[in-house]
Design an enzyme around this catalytic site. Structure first.
Site, short mmCIF file in Angstrom:
data_model
loop_
_atom_site.label_atom_id
_atom_site.label_comp_id
_atom_site.label_asym_id
_atom_site.label_seq_id
_atom_site.Cartn_x
_atom_site.Cartn_y
_atom_site.Cartn_z
N SER A 204 0.79 -1.23 0.00
CA SER A 204 0.00 0.00 0.00
C SER A 204 0.82 1.28 0.00
O SER A 204 0.30 2.34 -0.29
CB SER A 204 -0.94 0.01 1.20
OG SER A 204 -0.19 0.07 2.39
N HIS A 232 -5.73 -4.34 -0.27
CA HIS A 232 -5.82 -3.22 -1.22
C HIS A 232 -6.19 -3.66 -2.63
O HIS A 232 -6.12 -2.87 -3.56
CB HIS A 232 -4.51 -2.45 -1.23
CG HIS A 232 -4.26 -1.74 0.07
ND1 HIS A 232 -4.76 -0.49 0.33
CD2 HIS A 232 -3.62 -2.15 1.20
CE1 HIS A 232 -4.40 -0.13 1.55
NE2 HIS A 232 -3.72 -1.12 2.11
N LYS A 263 -11.85 -1.06 3.24
CA LYS A 263 -11.38 -0.42 2.00
C LYS A 263 -12.50 -0.57 0.94
O LYS A 263 -13.51 0.12 1.06
CB LYS A 263 -10.03 -1.02 1.61
CG LYS A 263 -9.06 -0.90 2.82
CD LYS A 263 -7.66 -1.14 2.53
CE LYS A 263 -6.83 -1.33 3.80
NZ LYS A 263 -6.84 -0.23 4.75
C1 PLP Z 1 -2.16 -4.55 3.94
C2 PLP Z 1 -3.10 -4.24 5.07
N1 PLP Z 1 -3.53 -5.25 5.85
C3 PLP Z 1 -4.36 -5.02 6.87
C4 PLP Z 1 -4.83 -3.77 7.16
C5 PLP Z 1 -5.73 -3.56 8.34
O1 PLP Z 1 -7.02 -3.33 7.94
P1 PLP Z 1 -8.13 -2.70 8.93
O2 PLP Z 1 -8.24 -1.25 8.58
O3 PLP Z 1 -9.36 -3.45 8.61
O4 PLP Z 1 -7.67 -2.94 10.31
C6 PLP Z 1 -4.42 -2.70 6.39
C7 PLP Z 1 -4.91 -1.34 6.69
O5 PLP Z 1 -4.48 -0.34 6.26
C8 PLP Z 1 -3.52 -2.93 5.31
O6 PLP Z 1 -3.09 -1.93 4.56
#
Ligand code: PLP
Length: 418
Positions: A204, A232, A263
C-alpha cells in the site's frame, strides 16, 4: 469528584524520585513534530472532515475538498442498498452485540457476511474479525507457533509484523518482492519445519503488486503454506475482484487470504477465507477472534450487501483502472517521481524529496481543495516521504483532470516541480 482530580498535575517526577519517564522514548518524534508545526503548517495527521458529501468529496476546514486519500476504492460507502441494509439491521438487531463471536456475539448477520465472503471468493470457509488488523494478528499468530517459521516480505504491513510479534515463531524477512531472496531463505530452513509465507497482493505504500505467480510456486516447492493479504486489491483487481492472486492465476494454491471491510467494502471489519478442511477449528483457538466483541449488526449487514454488489462490479473496476492510468500518466507528465513506472493498482504514490517539502506540498494541495495521504517513515519503505493518492471508482474523469490541475499548482508553488 474523583480523587485523581485533587492531585496536582504530574508533569515532572517529584524531586529525588527515580521514576523513569516512559514517554522519553518518543522525545525525538515529539521534537520533529513540534519543529514541523512551529512553521505554521496544518497538522497533516489531524484533519477533521466536517461533512462527507459523497465517496469523493468532503468539507474540510469549511471548504469543499476532493478526497484522494481514502481507501474507498469502489465507492461503496454511500451505496443506497448498503445504507438501507445497515439501517434495517440497526432497527431490528440493535446497536451492538456486546459479546464475542464464540459466546453471544454471533447473529444471523455474521453468518450472512461469512456466506457472502465464501461466495465472493468461491472458497469453503470464511471467518470474520472485528478489523483487518485483528485478522492478520489472529491468523498469523495462531497458525505459526513455536518451532515454525514465518517468512515475510520486509515491506509488510504493521498488522503482519504485529501478528508475528504476538506468536512464537521464528521470523525470516526477505527483500521486498524479491523472488530469489524468498527462495534462498526457504531453502535454508529445515525441510520438516512448519513454514508460513506471508505476502501482500498490493503493497500500500508504493502501490506496487507482488509477483505472486512466481512466489507461490517457490513456496509450494518448499512445502510452505501461503497467506496473502489482499486488503488493497479486493473488489478491484482480478476478473471477479478477488485480488492479485486471482489476477495471476494462483488463488487455488493460496492457503489463506486476508482482507478487510475498511477499504473496497466501505465499512469496518476483517476476514480470512480458506479452503483448508480444518479451518473451522480456528474459531476456538484464535485469540483475536475469541477475546473481543463481534462487529455490530449494522456493520455486518452493510458489509454483506456491499460484498454481494462487488461481485457485479465490473463496470466500476474498469472505470477505476481508467482513473488510475489517467492520474499516473498525468502526474508523470507534470514531472513528479512516482512509486511505480506503470500504474499497478488504485494507489499512486508521489515520492517527495524530504519530509519538509512533503508536508508543504500536502498543505498546498489541501489549500487547493485536495486531500491526499502524507506517509513518512517508519510506515514507508527506505525512509521515503510519500504523498499517497488512492483513487475511487466514483471519481469522475473530470475530477481526475481537476486533481491534476491542483497537483500542478501546488507542485509549482512549493518548488516540487518546475
Ligand atoms: C495490507 C493491510 N492489511 C491489513 C490492514 C488492516 O485493515 P483494517 O483497517 O481493517 O484494520 C491494512 C490497513 O491499512 C492494510 O493496509
Amino acid at each position: 469528584m474523583s480523587t485523581s482530580a485533587l492531585r496536582p498535575a504530574a508533569t515532572e517526577p517529584p524531586e529525588g524520585s527515580s521514576e523513569t519517564d516512559l514517554f522519553s522514548k518518543f522525545d525525538a518524534l515529539i521534537e520533529t513534530r513540534e519543529q514541523l508545526l512551529s512553521t505554521g503548517l496544518t497538522d497533516p495527521f489531524g484533519l477533521v472532515m466536517e461533512e462527507v458529501v459523497s465517496p469523493t468529496v468532503a468539507i474540510c476546514n469549511g471548504r469543499k475538498t476532493i478526497l484522494l486519500g481514502t481507501y474507498n476504492y469502489m465507492g461503496m460507502t454511500f451505496d443506497p442498498d448498503v445504507i438501507a441494509a445497515g439501517k434495517k439491521a440497526l432497527d431490528e438487531f440493535g446497536s451492538g452485540t456486546t459479546g464475542s463471536r464464540v459466546l453471544n456475539g454471533t447473529y444471523v448477520g455474521h453468518k450472512a457476511v461469512e456466506d457472502a465472503l465464501k461466495d465472493f471468493y468461491a472458497m469453503d470457509h470464511a471467518m470474520v474479525f472485528s478489523t483487518g488488523y485483528q485478522a492478520n494478528l489472529g491468523i498469523i499468530s495462531t497458525m505459526a507457533g513455536k518451532d515454525d517459521y514465518i517468512i515475510l516480505d520486509i515491506d509488510s504491513h504493521a498488522s503482519i509484523y504485529d501478528g508475528c510479534a504476538l506468536g512464537n515463531a521464528q521470523i525470516v524477512p526477505f527483500r521486498h518482492n524479491d523472488i530469489d531472496a524468498l527462495e534462498k531463505r526457504l531453502k535454508r530452513l529445515p525441510p520438516e519445519a512448519g513454514k508460513l509465507v506471508v505476502l501482500e497482493g498490493v503493497y500500500s505504500m508504493l502501490g506496487d503488486i507482488a509477483p505472486l505467480k512466481e512466489m507461490v510456486a517457490v513456496c509450494k516447492a518448499a512445502g510452505a503454506m501461503v497467506l496473502v493479504d489482499e486488503a488493497h486489491s479486493m473488489g478491484f483487481i482480478g476478473e471477479h475482484g478477488r485480488g492479485v492472486a486471482e489476477a495471476q492465476g494462483v488463488i487455488d494454491d493460496v492457503d489463506f487470504i486476508i482482507g478487510t471491510f475498511s477499504k473496497s467494502v466501505g465499512t469496518v471489519g476483517g476476514f480470512c477465507v480458506s479452503n483448508h478442511p480444518k479451518f473451522e477449528i480456528l474459531r476456538l483457538v484464535c485469540r483475536p477472534y475469541v477475546f473481543t466483541a463481534s462487529l455490530p449488526p449494522s456493520v455486518v449487514a452493510t458489509a454483506a450487501t456491499s460484498i454481494r454488489k462487488l461481485m457485479h462490479g465490473k463496470a466500476k473496476r474498469d472505470h477505476l483502472w481508467e482513473n488510475s492510468k489517467k492520474l499516473h500518466a498525468g502526474l508523470k507528465a507534470l514531472g513528479f517521481t512516482l512509486g511505480t513506472d506503470e500504474p499497478q493498482s488504485a494507489i499512486i504514490a508521489v515520492i517527495m524529496p524530504d519530509l519538509e517539502r512533503g508536508a508543504a506540498m500536502w498543505e498546498a494541495l489541501l489549500h487547493e481543495g485536495l486531500y491526499v495521504n502524507l506517509a513518512r517513515p517508519p510506515a514507508t519503505p527506505a525512509g521515503m516521504t510519500l504523498l499517497r493518492c488512492s483513487l475511487c471508482a466514483e471519481h469522475s474523469s473530470e475530477q481526475v483532470d481537476e486533481i491534476l490541475g491542483m497537483f500542478e499548482a501546488a507542485g509549482r508553488a512549493t518548488g516540487c516541480i518546475n
